[in-house]
Design a protein around this motif. Structure first.
Motif, short mmCIF file in Angstrom:
data_model
loop_
_atom_site.label_atom_id
_atom_site.label_comp_id
_atom_site.label_asym_id
_atom_site.label_seq_id
_atom_site.Cartn_x
_atom_site.Cartn_y
_atom_site.Cartn_z
N LEU A 33 0.97 -1.51 0.09
CA LEU A 33 0.38 -0.42 0.13
C LEU A 33 0.59 1.10 0.37
O LEU A 33 1.13 2.65 -0.69
N GLY A 34 1.70 1.44 1.32
CA GLY A 34 2.81 2.74 0.99
C GLY A 34 3.60 2.64 -0.34
O GLY A 34 3.70 3.93 -1.14
N PRO A 58 6.21 -2.75 15.09
CA PRO A 58 6.45 -4.28 14.01
C PRO A 58 6.49 -3.38 12.90
O PRO A 58 6.72 -4.06 11.93
N GLU A 59 5.84 -1.99 12.73
CA GLU A 59 5.26 -1.71 11.52
C GLU A 59 6.57 -0.71 10.68
O GLU A 59 6.58 0.33 11.82
N GLY A 60 6.76 -0.28 9.98
CA GLY A 60 7.84 1.01 9.71
C GLY A 60 7.50 1.73 8.78
O GLY A 60 8.28 2.38 8.00
N VAL A 61 6.34 1.86 7.46
CA VAL A 61 6.63 1.83 6.45
C VAL A 61 5.38 3.71 6.46
O VAL A 61 6.24 4.39 5.82
N SER A 62 4.93 3.44 7.56
CA SER A 62 4.23 4.68 7.44
C SER A 62 5.61 6.24 8.31
O SER A 62 5.98 7.30 7.66
N PHE A 63 5.88 5.78 8.85
CA PHE A 63 7.76 6.25 9.43
C PHE A 63 8.95 6.72 8.79
O PHE A 63 9.11 7.83 8.16
N ALA A 64 8.85 5.76 7.60
CA ALA A 64 9.81 5.64 6.74
C ALA A 64 9.50 7.16 5.62
O ALA A 64 9.60 7.71 5.11
N ILE A 65 8.18 6.65 5.29
CA ILE A 65 7.70 7.74 4.04
C ILE A 65 7.40 8.69 4.63
O ILE A 65 8.08 9.92 3.36
N LEU A 66 7.12 9.38 5.66
CA LEU A 66 7.37 10.52 6.34
C LEU A 66 8.47 11.21 6.04
O LEU A 66 8.70 12.54 5.76
N LEU A 93 13.94 7.02 -7.61
CA LEU A 93 14.71 5.85 -7.26
C LEU A 93 15.59 5.69 -6.08
O LEU A 93 15.24 5.29 -5.13
N ILE A 94 15.96 7.36 -5.72
CA ILE A 94 16.27 7.53 -4.68
C ILE A 94 15.15 7.23 -3.37
O ILE A 94 15.73 6.66 -2.20
N PHE A 95 14.47 7.78 -3.49
CA PHE A 95 13.37 8.17 -2.50
C PHE A 95 13.16 7.09 -2.39
O PHE A 95 12.44 6.75 -0.61
N GLY A 96 12.70 6.05 -3.11
CA GLY A 96 12.09 4.59 -3.26
C GLY A 96 13.51 3.42 -2.07
O GLY A 96 12.72 2.88 -1.42
N VAL A 97 14.54 3.98 -2.17
CA VAL A 97 15.72 3.08 -1.92
C VAL A 97 15.36 2.99 -0.49
O VAL A 97 15.50 2.74 0.26
N GLY A 98 15.56 4.93 0.48
CA GLY A 98 15.25 5.06 1.23
C GLY A 98 14.23 4.80 1.88
O GLY A 98 14.03 4.44 3.14
N CYS A 99 12.58 5.03 1.19
CA CYS A 99 11.50 4.21 1.73
C CYS A 99 12.11 2.60 2.17
O CYS A 99 11.52 2.56 3.32
N GLY A 100 12.34 1.81 1.30
CA GLY A 100 12.18 0.69 1.49
C GLY A 100 13.70 0.72 2.55
O GLY A 100 13.58 -0.44 3.56
N LEU A 101 14.81 0.64 2.92
CA LEU A 101 16.02 1.02 3.76
C LEU A 101 14.91 0.74 5.09
O LEU A 101 15.18 0.29 6.32
N LEU A 102 14.74 2.39 5.35
CA LEU A 102 14.11 2.79 6.87
C LEU A 102 13.15 1.71 7.32
O LEU A 102 12.90 1.40 7.89
N THR A 103 11.95 1.34 6.25
CA THR A 103 10.63 0.40 6.51
C THR A 103 11.51 -0.38 7.16
O THR A 103 11.11 -1.03 8.48
N ILE A 104 12.76 -1.55 6.89
CA ILE A 104 12.82 -3.02 7.23
C ILE A 104 13.89 -2.47 8.18
O ILE A 104 13.63 -3.57 9.44
N ILE A 105 14.66 -1.24 8.71
CA ILE A 105 15.41 -0.81 9.57
C ILE A 105 14.12 -0.75 10.34
O ILE A 105 14.23 -1.51 12.14
N ILE A 106 13.36 -0.01 10.72
CA ILE A 106 12.49 -0.55 11.31
C ILE A 106 12.01 -1.37 12.23
O ILE A 106 11.44 -2.09 13.45
#
Length: 326
Positions: free
Chosen positions: A258-259, A298-306, A278-291
């Motif tokens: 969804l994110g 348990p979830e990090g998508v919202s924080f990663a995108i913000l 592409l840079i934006f998407g890579v950053g979102c993916g990295l931050l999501t899995i790190i969180i």
């Protein structure tokens, strides 16, 4: 020498408009909404209606009585998108009805209109509202209904359970849904994260209509998959789960689909250039899995995108589109 007179830009005209684009995004969200109603019953429809109505109402009130400007913008579909995405990020329970109305006020009032309205907000309004609700109402926002035992029965069991990400966080891999359940969405979670297949259908429609491009979704999902694969190979996968399947689980569970397809691709809060996306998407993916792996949630998508929304101006400065004739 014959001189050619060139008029001012724009030189290419199109019948596209903000209104058309917004309503296409709303249409793309319909499959996920129908799946949510099928699994969680009419509560999902009620929460969605309240969220959308509250977003439209608050935008109208702010435009009319605070900003003192014409209120025709409420029909451009942007407030409806915010309402649907906000509803998709909460549990489908009756208790969420009044909470989601408060979240709608924060999403529209603080996340959107305080910056001047559509096209001026630096952060995704629905995620602003969602994070506010998560911090303010943690119990209600983490009380997940269990889908009905029979799919498409239009009724949900009056019990709650953990989401697959929550189960994975606690190490209970044996209780995780099967692969087909992860794809079709027969599992606990928020309304918009339960069916990767429904979200993918909507995303394909947006790609065909050229509302979004592939850059952010592919970079987001691909980076999250690769990062999860590395984590799984390093021993972070539950016992009995290989690294490959662990990476697949990370993509299909939670809000990555969804994110990546609907919130990170917001044209207002994401970079303009393809390389920047592409840079934006890579950053979102990295931050999501790190969180997910090292954070308390348990979830990090919202924080990663913000967080990446906040970096978007810097990305735009560093990765500018090529100028015409340069």
């Amino acid at each position: 020498m014959k001189l050619l007179n060139v008029s001012g830009s724009p030189h290419v005209h199109s019948d596209e408009s903000t209104k058309k684009i917004m309503w296409r995004v709303n249409l793309a969200l319909v499959p996920a909404l129908l799946v949510a109603i099928a699994y969680f019953g009419l509560n999902a429809l009620l929460v969605s209606i309240v969220s959308v109505a509250a977003c439209v109402l608050f935008q109208w009130l702010i435009e009319k009585f605070i900003m003192k400007q014409p209120t025709t913008n409420i029909w451009d579909g942007s407030a409806v998108i915010t309402g649907l995405l906000l509803a998709f990020n909460v549990p489908a329970t009756c208790e969420m009805v009044w909470i989601v109305a408060i979240g709608a006020l924060v999403a529209i009032g603080i996340g959107k209109m305080s910056f001047g309205g559509l096209g001026k907000n630096p952060f995704n309004p629905a995620l602003v509202g969602r994070v506010f609700m998560l911090i303010s109402f943690p119990v209600q926002m983490t009380t997940w209904p269990v889908p009905a035992a029979k799919a498409f029965s239009f009724s949900a069991d009056a019990v709650t359970g953990a989401t697959p990400l929550g189960i994975l966080k606690e190490g209970g891999a044996e209780a995780l849904p099967q692969a087909w359940e992860l794809i079709v969405g027969h599992m606990g979670g928020s309304m918009g994260e339960v069916s990767a297949l429904a979200i993918l259908i909507g995303a394909i429609y947006l790609l065909i209509r050229k509302v979004i491009t592939w850059h952010i979704p592919v970079a987001f999902i691909g980076t999250a998959f690769l990062m999860s694969l590395i984590c799984g190979a390093c021993g972070m996968a539950p016992e009995g789960v290989n690294a490959g399947y662990y990476a697949v689980q990370q993509i299909l569970m939670g809000g990555i689909m969804l994110g990546a397809c609907f919130m990170a691709t917001d044209m207002v809060t994401s970079p303009m250039s393809k390389s920047g996306q592409l840079i934006f998407g890579v950053g979102c993916g990295l931050l999501t899995i790190i969180i997910r792996n090292w954070g308390s949630y348990p979830e990090g998508v919202s924080f990663a995108i913000l967080l990446m929304n906040a970096v978007t101006p810097l990305i735009n400065r560093g990765f500018k589109p090529k100028r015409f004739a340069k």
